[in-house]
Design a protein around this motif. Structure first.
Motif, PDB file in Angstrom:
ATOM      1  N   ALA A 302       0.839  -1.198   0.000  1.00 19.68           N
ATOM      2  CA  ALA A 302       0.000   0.000   0.000  1.00 19.68           C
ATOM      3  C   ALA A 302       0.872   1.245   0.000  1.00 19.68           C
ATOM      4  CB  ALA A 302      -0.918   0.006   1.224  1.00 19.68           C
ATOM      5  N   CYS A 303       0.319   2.313  -0.533  1.00 15.99           N
ATOM      6  CA  CYS A 303       0.991   3.609  -0.462  1.00 15.99           C
ATOM      7  C   CYS A 303      -0.053   4.705  -0.583  1.00 15.99           C
ATOM      8  CB  CYS A 303       2.061   3.751  -1.539  1.00 15.99           C
ATOM      9  SG  CYS A 303       1.452   3.539  -3.224  1.00 15.99           S
ATOM     10  N   GLY A 304       0.338   5.919  -0.190  1.00 17.01           N
ATOM     11  CA  GLY A 304      -0.621   7.017  -0.246  1.00 17.01           C
ATOM     12  C   GLY A 304       0.029   8.321   0.165  1.00 17.01           C
ATOM     13  N   PHE A 305      -0.777   9.347   0.263  1.00 20.48           N
ATOM     14  CA  PHE A 305      -0.298  10.633   0.756  1.00 20.48           C
ATOM     15  C   PHE A 305      -1.459  11.409   1.348  1.00 20.48           C
ATOM     16  CE2 PHE A 305      -1.195  11.638  -3.799  1.00 20.48           C
ATOM     17  CZ  PHE A 305      -2.153  12.630  -3.624  1.00 20.48           C
ATOM     18  N   ALA A 306      -1.133  12.437   2.111  1.00 26.10           N
ATOM     19  CA  ALA A 306      -2.134  13.365   2.637  1.00 26.10           C
ATOM     20  C   ALA A 306      -1.621  14.775   2.460  1.00 26.10           C
ATOM     21  CB  ALA A 306      -2.415  13.073   4.112  1.00 26.10           C
ATOM     22  N   MET A 307      -2.538  15.686   2.176  1.00 27.89           N
ATOM     23  CA  MET A 307      -2.160  17.089   2.008  1.00 27.89           C
ATOM     24  C   MET A 307      -2.991  17.948   2.949  1.00 27.89           C
ATOM     25  SD  MET A 307      -3.821  17.778  -1.762  1.00 27.89           S
ATOM     26  CE  MET A 307      -2.772  16.515  -2.463  1.00 27.89           C
ATOM     27  N   GLY A 308      -2.369  18.980   3.501  1.00 26.48           N
ATOM     28  CA  GLY A 308      -3.052  19.883   4.401  1.00 26.48           C
ATOM     29  C   GLY A 308      -3.803  20.954   3.631  1.00 26.48           C
ATOM     30  N   VAL A 309      -5.119  20.992   3.773  1.00 25.50           N
ATOM     31  CA  VAL A 309      -5.930  21.914   2.981  1.00 25.50           C
ATOM     32  C   VAL A 309      -5.633  23.363   3.350  1.00 25.50           C
ATOM     33  CG1 VAL A 309      -8.283  22.617   2.379  1.00 25.50           C
ATOM     34  CG2 VAL A 309      -7.743  20.184   2.694  1.00 25.50           C
ATOM     35  N   GLU A 310      -5.550  23.666   4.665  1.00 24.86           N
ATOM     36  CA  GLU A 310      -5.281  25.047   5.063  1.00 24.86           C
ATOM     37  C   GLU A 310      -3.969  25.546   4.471  1.00 24.86           C
ATOM     38  OE1 GLU A 310      -8.039  23.558   8.333  1.00 24.86           O
ATOM     39  OE2 GLU A 310      -6.440  22.726   7.087  1.00 24.86           O
ATOM     40  N   ARG A 311      -2.960  24.708   4.477  1.00 26.04           N
ATOM     41  CA  ARG A 311      -1.671  25.125   3.927  1.00 26.04           C
ATOM     42  C   ARG A 311      -1.737  25.328   2.417  1.00 26.04           C
ATOM     43  NH1 ARG A 311       2.612  21.350   7.406  1.00 26.04           N
ATOM     44  NH2 ARG A 311       1.741  21.881   9.454  1.00 26.04           N
ATOM     45  N   LEU A 312      -2.460  24.457   1.732  1.00 30.82           N
ATOM     46  CA  LEU A 312      -2.599  24.617   0.278  1.00 30.82           C
ATOM     47  C   LEU A 312      -3.361  25.888  -0.072  1.00 30.82           C
ATOM     48  CD1 LEU A 312      -3.301  20.970  -0.930  1.00 30.82           C
ATOM     49  CD2 LEU A 312      -1.324  22.382  -1.500  1.00 30.82           C
ATOM     50  N   LEU A 313      -4.412  26.199   0.691  1.00 27.96           N
ATOM     51  CA  LEU A 313      -5.168  27.413   0.419  1.00 27.96           C
ATOM     52  C   LEU A 313      -4.307  28.644   0.656  1.00 27.96           C
ATOM     53  CD1 LEU A 313      -8.674  26.562   1.935  1.00 27.96           C
ATOM     54  CD2 LEU A 313      -7.933  26.395  -0.429  1.00 27.96           C
ATOM     55  N   SER A 314      -3.507  28.621   1.725  1.00 28.65           N
ATOM     56  CA  SER A 314      -2.598  29.738   1.979  1.00 28.65           C
ATOM     57  C   SER A 314      -1.593  29.884   0.842  1.00 28.65           C
ATOM     58  CB  SER A 314      -1.851  29.532   3.303  1.00 28.65           C
ATOM     59  OG  SER A 314      -2.730  29.606   4.397  1.00 28.65           O
ATOM     60  N   LEU A 315      -1.112  28.758   0.353  1.00 28.06           N
ATOM     61  CA  LEU A 315      -0.126  28.787  -0.724  1.00 28.06           C
ATOM     62  C   LEU A 315      -0.759  29.286  -2.028  1.00 28.06           C
ATOM     63  CD1 LEU A 315       2.828  28.202  -1.207  1.00 28.06           C
ATOM     64  CD2 LEU A 315       2.234  25.841  -1.758  1.00 28.06           C
ATOM     65  N   MET A 316      -1.998  28.894  -2.285  1.00 28.65           N
ATOM     66  CA  MET A 316      -2.702  29.395  -3.466  1.00 28.65           C
ATOM     67  C   MET A 316      -2.795  30.923  -3.416  1.00 28.65           C
ATOM     68  SD  MET A 316      -5.766  26.560  -3.640  1.00 28.65           S
ATOM     69  CE  MET A 316      -6.773  27.453  -4.833  1.00 28.65           C
ATOM     70  N   GLN A 317      -3.115  31.455  -2.242  1.00 22.61           N
ATOM     71  CA  GLN A 317      -3.213  32.904  -2.099  1.00 22.61           C
ATOM     72  C   GLN A 317      -1.850  33.562  -2.228  1.00 22.61           C
ATOM     73  OE1 GLN A 317      -5.294  32.624   1.665  1.00 22.61           O
ATOM     74  NE2 GLN A 317      -7.211  33.265   0.746  1.00 22.61           N
ATOM     75  N   GLU A 318      -0.819  32.911  -1.679  1.00 18.32           N
ATOM     76  CA  GLU A 318       0.540  33.432  -1.814  1.00 18.32           C
ATOM     77  C   GLU A 318       0.952  33.501  -3.287  1.00 18.32           C
ATOM     78  OE1 GLU A 318       3.012  34.510   0.188  1.00 18.32           O
ATOM     79  OE2 GLU A 318       1.824  34.463   2.021  1.00 18.32           O
ATOM     80  N   CYS A 319       0.446  32.568  -4.076  1.00 17.85           N
ATOM     81  CA  CYS A 319       0.779  32.521  -5.502  1.00 17.85           C
ATOM     82  C   CYS A 319      -0.157  33.387  -6.349  1.00 17.85           C
ATOM     83  CB  CYS A 319       0.745  31.071  -5.997  1.00 17.85           C
ATOM     84  SG  CYS A 319       2.054  30.027  -5.308  1.00 17.85           S
TER      85      CYS A 319
END
Length: 424
Positions: A302-319
Motif C-alpha cells: 500500500a501507499c498514499g499521501f495526505a495534504m493539508g488543505v489550510e496550507r494549500l489554500l494559503s499557498l494558493m493565495q501566496e501565488c
C-alpha cells in the motif's frame, strides 16, 4: 463577546467569505481524483484509541503528545479524535472486506485533530485530503502519486513547490540501521536533548526528525539508512527515480527524510515550500506495505499521501490565486397583495428551474428600499413584480450592471432574453 462562548483555540470557523475558496478547492480536488480512478471513502471522526497506537506507533509525537483521547463513560472505551486518515482507511478496508475485490484506490477528505501549539498552517482542527492505493506493490504507483500531485499544483495555480524523496527500506534494513543508530547515539548521549533521550531505546530513528538546532550536527553525522538498504528496496527506489525522470519531474533526494508515523517503509516523499514559514510541508506520503497485515488483514502492499488543505489554500493565495463567490443572476423585488406575492414566488422557482441563481426579497419594504438591496446583492438583474406585472402576467427586468433600460415581457421569455443579454 468577552464573557461569551468562543471557538476552541486552534479550531477555526470558516466564514462565508472564505468558504467559497474552500469549495473551489474541494470541487477541483474531486474532479482531479476521479481522473485517476480514486473513489471516496468516509470514515468516522472518532475511533478506538488502540487503532492509532497500533498503526502510528506508541513512541511518536502524535500518540504521546497530540491525540485528543477521552473515555466514553457509557461503556468505558478509550476513544480518540482521528489525528490522521490512513489508519481509519485501512481499518475500514479490513472490516468491510474491500480488499477481497482486488486493489483499491480510495480517497478521503475531512477534519483531523491534534493538540499542537496553534500557529499559521498548524491548527488543532485541520483538514486533509488523502489518497490510499491498497494492493499495489510496484514503484509505478508510487510515481503516479507524485505525478498526480504535479497535476493538482497546476490546477490550483501553485508554483515553487519542491519534491523531496527517500527510501526507508524494509523491516530488516531498518532493524540493522536502528542497531547502528543506537550505538552511535549512545556514544553521544551527553549531546542528546530530553526528547532524544526519551526515544533513545524506544525509537531512535525518530531522533533524526528532531527540529532542535542544537541536535543538527550530531544528526548530520549519524549513520545513514541508505548504507543499510536491502537490494530490493534499492531497486524499487531506483525504478521510482527512473519513472520520475522520464516524466520530467524534478526532485531532491533527502536521505534524512523521516516520516512521523511508524508504518512507513520504502518510498517516502514530501512536497515542501519556503512560502509558509516553519510549516513548509504541504503534502507528504509514501509506502506502508505492512500496515494492513499489522492491523489484522491479509498482507497488502500500500501507499498514499495526505495534504493539508489550510496550507494549500494559503499557498494558493501566496501565488496570487483569487477566487470569488459568484454573484446571483437575479434579485426579485415585489410589492402588492397576496396574489402578487404568490406570483413572485412562482417566478423565482421557475427561474431556478431554468438554471439561474435567484434571490427572492424577504422582509417587505418599498420598491426603493428593495432595489437598494438588489443592487448591494451583486445581482446582474433586478426582476420587478407589482400589480401591473401580475395583471399582465409579465415581469419587468432592470439591468443593474449595464446602462440599458428596463423592459417588461412574459416570464417564459426571461431566460432567452437574459442568456442573449439583449433587452430589445
Amino acid at each position: 463577546m468577552a464573557s461569551g462562548v468562543k471557538a476552541i483555540r486552534g479550531m477555526n470557523d470558516i466564514l462565508p467569505e472564505e468558504s467559497y475558496f474552500w469549495e473551489y478547492f474541494e470541487q477541483t480536488a474531486r474532479q482531479w481524483l476521479a481522473a485517476y480512478g480514486y473513489r471516496n471513502i468516509r470514515t468516522p471522526i472518532v475511533e478506538q484509541t488502540d487503532l492509532f497506537i497500533r498503526s502510528i506507533g506508541e513512541v511518536t509525537d502524535i500518540v504521546e503528545k497530540e491525540m485528543y483521547t477521552f473515555i466514553d463513560h457509557l461503556n468505558n472505551d478509550s476513544l480518540t479524535l482521528r489525528p490522521e486518515g490512513t489508519a481509519s482507511c485501512a481499518r475500514a478496508a479490513i472490516e468491510h472486506n474491500l480488499l477481497y475485490a482486488g486493489p483499491q484506490k480510495l480517497y478521503y477528505a475531512g477534519p483531523m485533530f491534534r493538540h499542537e501549539r496553534p500557529q499559521k498552517g498548524r491548527y488543532r482542527q485541520f483538514h486533509q485530503v488523502g489518497v490510499e492505493a491498497l494492493g499495489y506493490a510496484g514503484p509505478d504507483i508510487d510515481a503516479e502519486l507524485i505525478v498526480m500531485c504535479v497535476r493538482l499544483w497546476k490546477l490550483l495555480g501553485i508554483s515553487n513547490l519542491r519534491l523531496e524523496i527517500s527510501t526507508l527500506g524494509n523491516t530488516e534494513s531498518r532493524t540493522l540501521h536502528r542497531s547502528r543508530l543506537l550505538k552511535y547515539f549512545e556514544r553521544h548521549r551527553d549531546k542528546l536533548d530530553e526528547d532524544s533521550l526519551r526515544r533513545l531505546y524506544t525509537n531512535p530513528l525518530r531522533i533524526l526528525d528532531s527540529k532542535n538546532p542544537g541536535m543538527q550536527q550530531i544528526i548530520e553525522n549519524a549513520p545513514r539508512l541508505i548504507d543499510d538498504l536491502d537490494s530490493e528496496s534499492w531497486s524499487h527506489f531506483e525504478s521510482l527515480q527512473r519513472i520520475l525522470r522520464e516524466r520530467g519531474i524534478n526532485y531532491d533526494i533527502n536521505l534524512r527524510l523521516v516520516r512521523g508515523l511508524d508504518y512507513y517503509n520504502r518510498t517516502v516523499f514530501e512536497w515542501v515550500t519556503d512560502k509558509l514559514g516553519a510549516q513548509g510541508t504541504v503534502c507528504a506520503g509514501g509506502r506502508y506495505d505492512g500496515l494492513v497485515e499489522q492491523m489484522g488483514g491479509k498482507s497488502t502492499p500500500a501507499c498514499g499521501f495526505a495534504m493539508g488543505v489550510e496550507r494549500l489554500l494559503s499557498l494558493m493565495q501566496e501565488c496570487g490565486k483569487k477566487i470569488h463567490q459568484p454573484d446571483p443572476d437575479i434579485y426579485i423585488v415585489y410589492q402588492g397583495d397576496e396574489q402578487v406575492v404568490d406570483y413572485a414566488w412562482k417566478c423565482a422557482e421557475f427561474l431556478r428551474d431554468e438554471g439561474f441563481d435567484v434571490i427572492l426579497h424577504c422582509g417587505g419594504g418599498s420598491f426603493k428600499s428593495q432595489m437598494k438591496k438588489a443592487d448591494s446583492s451583486g445581482a446582474v438583474y433586478a426582476l420587478i413584480i407589482g400589480n401591473d406585472e401580475f395583471r399582465a402576467q409579465e415581469v419587468t427586468i432592470k439591468p443593474l450592471r449595464e446602462l440599458i433600460e428596463q423592459v417588461s415581457l412574459k416570464l417564459s421569455k426571461v431566460a432567452e432574453i437574459i442568456n442573449k443579454k439583449d433587452l430589445y
